[in-house]
Design a protein around this motif. Structure first.
Motif, PDB file in Angstrom:
ATOM      1  N   GLY A 176       0.818  -1.214   0.000  1.00 39.89           N
ATOM      2  CA  GLY A 176       0.000   0.000   0.000  1.00 39.89           C
ATOM      3  C   GLY A 176       0.851   1.262   0.000  1.00 39.89           C
ATOM      4  N   ILE A 177       1.941   1.239   0.774  1.00 38.39           N
ATOM      5  CA  ILE A 177       2.859   2.393   0.804  1.00 38.39           C
ATOM      6  C   ILE A 177       3.494   2.587  -0.567  1.00 38.39           C
ATOM      7  CG2 ILE A 177       5.027   3.262   1.785  1.00 38.39           C
ATOM      8  CD1 ILE A 177       4.287   1.762   4.380  1.00 38.39           C
ATOM      9  N   PHE A 178       3.981   1.489  -1.170  1.00 43.06           N
ATOM     10  CA  PHE A 178       4.632   1.592  -2.485  1.00 43.06           C
ATOM     11  C   PHE A 178       3.645   2.055  -3.553  1.00 43.06           C
ATOM     12  CE2 PHE A 178       7.527  -1.887  -0.708  1.00 43.06           C
ATOM     13  CZ  PHE A 178       8.492  -0.978  -0.309  1.00 43.06           C
ATOM     14  N   LEU A 179       2.389   1.600  -3.468  1.00 37.57           N
ATOM     15  CA  LEU A 179       1.380   2.062  -4.433  1.00 37.57           C
ATOM     16  C   LEU A 179       1.180   3.573  -4.326  1.00 37.57           C
ATOM     17  CD1 LEU A 179      -1.258  -0.824  -4.166  1.00 37.57           C
ATOM     18  CD2 LEU A 179      -0.035  -0.148  -6.235  1.00 37.57           C
ATOM     19  N   ASN A 180       1.153   4.072  -3.078  1.00 34.23           N
ATOM     20  CA  ASN A 180       1.045   5.530  -2.893  1.00 34.23           C
ATOM     21  C   ASN A 180       2.225   6.253  -3.539  1.00 34.23           C
ATOM     22  OD1 ASN A 180      -1.360   5.437  -1.497  1.00 34.23           O
ATOM     23  ND2 ASN A 180      -0.430   5.535   0.531  1.00 34.23           N
ATOM     24  N   LEU A 181       3.427   5.703  -3.367  1.00 34.03           N
ATOM     25  CA  LEU A 181       4.627   6.335  -3.938  1.00 34.03           C
ATOM     26  C   LEU A 181       4.622   6.264  -5.466  1.00 34.03           C
ATOM     27  CD1 LEU A 181       7.353   5.077  -1.416  1.00 34.03           C
ATOM     28  CD2 LEU A 181       6.387   7.382  -1.576  1.00 34.03           C
ATOM     29  N   VAL A 182       4.124   5.149  -6.013  1.00 34.41           N
ATOM     30  CA  VAL A 182       4.033   5.014  -7.476  1.00 34.41           C
ATOM     31  C   VAL A 182       3.138   6.112  -8.047  1.00 34.41           C
ATOM     32  CG1 VAL A 182       3.059   3.576  -9.322  1.00 34.41           C
ATOM     33  CG2 VAL A 182       4.532   2.545  -7.596  1.00 34.41           C
ATOM     34  N   VAL A 183       2.035   6.383  -7.362  1.00 33.14           N
ATOM     35  CA  VAL A 183       1.073   7.383  -7.849  1.00 33.14           C
ATOM     36  C   VAL A 183       1.573   8.805  -7.618  1.00 33.14           C
ATOM     37  CG1 VAL A 183      -1.265   8.301  -7.511  1.00 33.14           C
ATOM     38  CG2 VAL A 183      -0.886   5.826  -7.556  1.00 33.14           C
ATOM     39  N   THR A 184       2.166   9.051  -6.434  1.00 30.86           N
ATOM     40  CA  THR A 184       2.499  10.438  -6.059  1.00 30.86           C
ATOM     41  C   THR A 184       3.959  10.819  -6.332  1.00 30.86           C
ATOM     42  OG1 THR A 184       3.024   9.731  -3.798  1.00 30.86           O
ATOM     43  CG2 THR A 184       0.755  10.435  -4.226  1.00 30.86           C
ATOM     44  N   ALA A 185       4.848   9.821  -6.455  1.00 29.74           N
ATOM     45  CA  ALA A 185       6.275  10.151  -6.653  1.00 29.74           C
ATOM     46  C   ALA A 185       6.909   9.214  -7.689  1.00 29.74           C
ATOM     47  CB  ALA A 185       7.012  10.056  -5.311  1.00 29.74           C
ATOM     48  N   PRO A 186       6.377   9.200  -8.923  1.00 26.40           N
ATOM     49  CA  PRO A 186       6.920   8.277  -9.935  1.00 26.40           C
ATOM     50  C   PRO A 186       8.403   8.506 -10.220  1.00 26.40           C
ATOM     51  CG  PRO A 186       5.389   9.862 -10.920  1.00 26.40           C
ATOM     52  CD  PRO A 186       5.260  10.007  -9.455  1.00 26.40           C
ATOM     53  N   ASP A 187       8.857   9.756 -10.119  1.00 23.38           N
ATOM     54  CA  ASP A 187      10.285  10.037 -10.366  1.00 23.38           C
ATOM     55  C   ASP A 187      11.172   9.305  -9.372  1.00 23.38           C
ATOM     56  OD1 ASP A 187       9.718  11.588 -12.502  1.00 23.38           O
ATOM     57  OD2 ASP A 187       9.848  13.511 -11.438  1.00 23.38           O
ATOM     58  N   GLY A 216       3.216  -4.562  -9.014  1.00 26.00           N
ATOM     59  CA  GLY A 216       4.153  -4.911 -10.087  1.00 26.00           C
ATOM     60  C   GLY A 216       3.739  -4.308 -11.414  1.00 26.00           C
ATOM     61  N   LEU A 217       2.442  -4.370 -11.734  1.00 25.63           N
ATOM     62  CA  LEU A 217       1.955  -3.802 -12.999  1.00 25.63           C
ATOM     63  C   LEU A 217       2.139  -2.281 -13.031  1.00 25.63           C
ATOM     64  CD1 LEU A 217      -1.326  -5.904 -13.365  1.00 25.63           C
ATOM     65  CD2 LEU A 217       0.676  -6.026 -14.869  1.00 25.63           C
ATOM     66  N   MET A 218       1.853  -1.622 -11.902  1.00 23.18           N
ATOM     67  CA  MET A 218       1.979  -0.155 -11.870  1.00 23.18           C
ATOM     68  C   MET A 218       3.439   0.282 -11.922  1.00 23.18           C
ATOM     69  SD  MET A 218      -1.149   0.927  -9.322  1.00 23.18           S
ATOM     70  CE  MET A 218      -1.066   2.677  -9.704  1.00 23.18           C
ATOM     71  N   MET A 219       4.321  -0.482 -11.255  1.00 24.14           N
ATOM     72  CA  MET A 219       5.748  -0.156 -11.325  1.00 24.14           C
ATOM     73  C   MET A 219       6.312  -0.452 -12.711  1.00 24.14           C
ATOM     74  SD  MET A 219       7.292  -1.283  -7.602  1.00 24.14           S
ATOM     75  CE  MET A 219       8.967  -1.094  -8.150  1.00 24.14           C
ATOM     76  N   ALA A 220       5.793  -1.504 -13.366  1.00 25.47           N
ATOM     77  CA  ALA A 220       6.285  -1.864 -14.704  1.00 25.47           C
ATOM     78  C   ALA A 220       6.068  -0.725 -15.694  1.00 25.47           C
ATOM     79  CB  ALA A 220       5.591  -3.139 -15.181  1.00 25.47           C
ATOM     80  N   ARG A 221       4.978   0.019 -15.534  1.00 24.22           N
ATOM     81  CA  ARG A 221       4.737   1.159 -16.440  1.00 24.22           C
ATOM     82  C   ARG A 221       5.838   2.204 -16.305  1.00 24.22           C
ATOM     83  NH1 ARG A 221      -1.417   3.119 -15.712  1.00 24.22           N
ATOM     84  NH2 ARG A 221      -0.589   3.530 -13.642  1.00 24.22           N
ATOM     85  N   ILE A 222       6.310   2.387 -15.052  1.00 24.92           N
ATOM     86  CA  ILE A 222       7.338   3.415 -14.808  1.00 24.92           C
ATOM     87  C   ILE A 222       8.725   2.901 -15.194  1.00 24.92           C
ATOM     88  CG2 ILE A 222       8.441   4.805 -12.997  1.00 24.92           C
ATOM     89  CD1 ILE A 222       5.755   4.688 -11.477  1.00 24.92           C
ATOM     90  N   LEU A 223       8.974   1.605 -14.944  1.00 22.59           N
ATOM     91  CA  LEU A 223      10.313   1.030 -15.181  1.00 22.59           C
ATOM     92  C   LEU A 223      10.355   0.223 -16.476  1.00 22.59           C
ATOM     93  CD1 LEU A 223      10.968  -0.234 -11.521  1.00 22.59           C
ATOM     94  CD2 LEU A 223      11.843   1.853 -12.580  1.00 22.59           C
ATOM     95  N   ALA A 224       9.523   0.617 -17.471  1.00 23.53           N
ATOM     96  CA  ALA A 224       9.384  -0.175 -18.702  1.00 23.53           C
ATOM     97  C   ALA A 224      10.704  -0.375 -19.435  1.00 23.53           C
ATOM     98  CB  ALA A 224       8.367   0.488 -19.624  1.00 23.53           C
TER      99      ALA A 224
END
Length: 711
Positions: free
Chosen positions: A505-516, A555-563
């Motif tokens: 849940g914490i990592f999902l928040n970071l994926v959405v709010t701090a993708p950089d 994993g799916l949400m991080m994959a979009r950022i780390l494609a």
């Protein structure tokens, strides 16, 4: 024998004892040996026998003679029936004052005999035998093997019976029971629950009736007889004991008390909360007033101790303040409870204000903690209870929590990296503590609060600047190792699995709010690698569906950022992960008989039904993330084709009544189908060949309909 008797009357004890030992060695018959033995035991009872003399006695007679005495049934003429047994016990009690002999197998195998004597009716002239038995049992308990031997050989039930019956020496029985429960509580309750419950029954009755200082002394004793498992609330006798303890505590805490009287009562109440939650407090007006009083007193105690901390005063109050933390934690839970609440709304509002002030004091204390105090169990207890508050109450003390965040991260990091002996104070355990619930796991209690805080700008910035993401990634990897090392399917949820879900849940928040941050921090590449490997292992285990949902979606949400990362370029682990993610998403819905008609309706699959409340939002997020991944990974449409998901979606939508498919589900399907149709001609062809245009039109999937119409 006559000359020995005269020597005993008028000579010095040391020479008499030496002569007796000589006779014992050289005795020609039982009569001479018995006469000498009488004088040895008289000397043993009359004066302190030093270690050298005790060893001389043992060397002269060993265990053989006391063993004969214990088993002999025929007393000397004119002597009481138990004469031989009493002599044997006196000798064994003498030997037991030597720690080496107390742990000897010849003493340990007498434990059943000791037990029999304790539970047998005691004659007025047999009290010395009881004294000797207690001396032997106390000595055995002080040895390494002793407690285990006493528990397995039935001493707990014998001591319980001696205490409940009020037999001679029953106070010593209670002392021994306290000692055994201190070192082997779980084993004692497993083997002797009915007998221990009988003791609790007597203690709770005495507690309710007492009108003097005995009441406060019992507050100190009672916690040792309240088991963590099995719960007392399961047993009618246990429930009666709890009700008496409740009524006794109402009387105590409703009175004007000194500090020394109030502290044991608060500790007893905390012990009951740890064992039974709030179930021991009856519903209704009286129960709600008592609970409010308990939490109120606990908050006052915390503020008095921590708002202006005098190091010496805090040191002496740590145990009672830790007990107060337990009471405050149950207060938080009850204030949030909606189903059959114990507290009225007005009481909840009042308590939340009072608890807020107490947590202000906890934060103030933690900000004063010095580096050398970090291993103190009381610091751990303070961090834990603050974590419970942060997990539930997100609107108050925002400024103070932001100020204490750097300390919390530093503390959690230090304990996690180094390990900690922070276990000597009793810690509140209102949740399961299996798995990773070791003392150094402060993060476990902070994760829910961190999950809320990462959704807000300022605390999130502090967490990032203090290095929390790297720590959380490392912690996540560690907890995964703990989880896969746990045998079987853990029920209830282990702390490792709960921690992994909350960290997701914490990592999902970071994926959405701090993708950089995800893009630039190498720690997240390591996390991505772990997610790729873990989902295929986890998904087949149906007991872990909620965690699998978290890992798939993250994993799916991080994959979009780390494609662009190497790990996602069509590698085996990437394909296995996406294959597992597609299975998770594709198996969530099925056509089922509609009770309201003769047709079929779209419904959550039976395998997902029990967990759907926890999985639903993650499933929709996962569908959205998968749609975003399709244009980024050219090999992904092929994985969808291999899974035959398009066929199953088509079959579902053509078989069920359109009215049974809600708009949100239609939008989720359309999002993925449009991306697949755009990215892959084979996918588009499969959709068209399975009447895609017709059902796209039927369900109002305008974007899909348009995409399928384009050449």
């Amino acid at each position: 024998p006559t000359s020995l008797a005269m020597a005993a009357e008028c000579g010095d004890g040391g020479s008499t004892l030496r002569r007796c030992l000589g006779v014992l060695r050289d005795a020609r018959n039982d009569s001479e040996q018995f006469a000498a033995l009488l004088l040895v035991t008289k000397a043993v009872k009359a004066r302190e026998v030093d270690a050298k003399t005790r060893r001389q006695i043992f060397d002269a007679i060993g265990f053989t003679f006391p063993n004969r005495l214990l088993t002999s049934r025929q007393p000397p003429a004119g002597c009481p029936e138990h004469t031989f047994r009493a002599l044997g016990l006196t000798l064994l009690a003498c030997f037991c004052t030597d720690p080496e002999l107390a742990g000897h197998s010849q003493i340990l195998n007498k434990i059943p005999t000791f037990n029999d004597i304790l539970v047998s009716p005691c004659n007025p002239d047999g009290t010395s035998m009881i004294d000797d038995v207690y001396q032997c049992l106390s000595a055995v308990m002080a040895t390494t093997r002793g407690p285990r031997e006493l528990v397995t050989k039935g001493t707990v039930s014998a001591l319980c019976q001696a205490y409940v019956n009020g037999s001679y020496g029953s106070d010593r029985a209670l002392t021994l029971l306290l000692g055994l429960l201190a070192v082997a509580e779980a084993k004692c309750w497993q083997r002797d629950a009915p007998h221990l419950l009988a003791v609790l029954n007597k203690l709770s009755s005495d507690f309710l009736k007492a009108e003097d200082m005995t009441k406060f002394e019992l507050c100190e004793v009672l916690p040792h007889f309240i088991p963590m498992s099995p719960p007392l609330t399961r047993d009618s006798q246990g429930c009666e004991c709890l009700h008496r303890l409740y009524k006794g505590l109402v009387n105590v805490l409703g009175s004007k008390l000194s500090q020394s009287q109030r502290d044991p009562a608060l500790k007893l109440a905390a012990c009951l909360v740890q064992a039974c939650g709030s179930e021991w407090i009856p519903a209704g007006n009286a129960g709600s007033k008592f609970l409010a009083l308990l939490v109120n007193l606990a908050c006052v105690e915390v503020r008095l101790t921590l708002e202006e901390p005098d190091p010496l005063e805090v040191e002496g109050k740590k145990e009672v303040v830790t007990a107060c933390y337990v009471l405050i934690e149950v207060g938080i839970q009850e204030c949030l409870r909606e189903e059959k609440p114990l507290l009225e709304e007005v009481q909840k509002m009042q308590l939340m204000r009072i608890m807020e002030e107490a947590f202000g004091a906890v934060i103030f204390y933690l900000r004063q903690v010095k580096q050398e105090e970090l291993q103190d169990p009381f610091v751990f207890a303070s961090v834990r209870v603050l974590g419970a508050w942060m997990a539930e109450e997100t609107s108050s003390l925002k400024q103070e929590i932001c100020e204490v965040l750097p300390f919390l991260i530093h503390y959690a990091k230090k304990l996690f990296k180094e390990g900690s002996p922070a276990a000597s104070l009793p810690q509140p355990e209102l949740v399961s503590t299996e798995g990773s619930g070791v003392p150094q796991d402060a993060l476990r209690f902070l994760l829910p609060g961190f999950c809320h805080l990462t959704a807000e700008d300022r605390p999130r910035d502090i967490l990032i600047s203090e290095g929390a993401p790297a720590l959380l990634c490392e912690y996540f990897l560690h907890q995964w190792e703990v989880l896969i090392s746990e045998p079987g399917s853990p029920t209830p949820l282990t702390s490792a699995e709960m921690s992994l879900q909350t960290a997701c849940g914490i990592f999902l928040n970071l994926v959405v709010t701090a993708p950089d941050l995800i893009r630039r921090d190498k720690t997240f590449s390591s996390l991505m690698d772990m997610l790729l490997k873990s989902l295929p292992l986890l998904l087949p285990q149906k007991d872990h569906l909620v965690l699998a949902a978290n890992i798939a979606t993250l994993g799916l949400m991080m994959a979009r950022i780390l494609a662009s990362s190497v790990a996602l370029q069509g590698t085996r682990s990437a394909k296995e992960f996406f294959g597992a993610a597609i299975r998770f998403l594709s198996q969530a819905h099925a056509a089922q008989a509609d009770p309201g008609s003769e047709g079929l309706a779209a419904a959550v699959s039976p395998a997902y039904a029990s967990a759907w409340d926890d999985v639903r939002e993650l499933w929709f997020l996962g569908m959205q993330a998968l749609a975003g991944c399709v244009p980024l990974f050219p090999w992904l449409p092929q994985a969808v084709l291999q899974a035959r998901w398009l066929e199953s979606v088509s079959e579902l939508l053509t078989r069920v009544a359109p009215a049974s498919v809600d708009f949100e589900l239609i939008a989720a399907f359309q999002g993925v189908l449009v991306e697949l149709a755009r990215a892959s001609e084979p996918c588009r062809a499969v959709i068209l060949s399975h009447h895609g245009r017709e059902w796209a039109n039927l369900y109002g999937m305008a974007a899909l309909e348009q995409c399928l119409s384009e050449q």
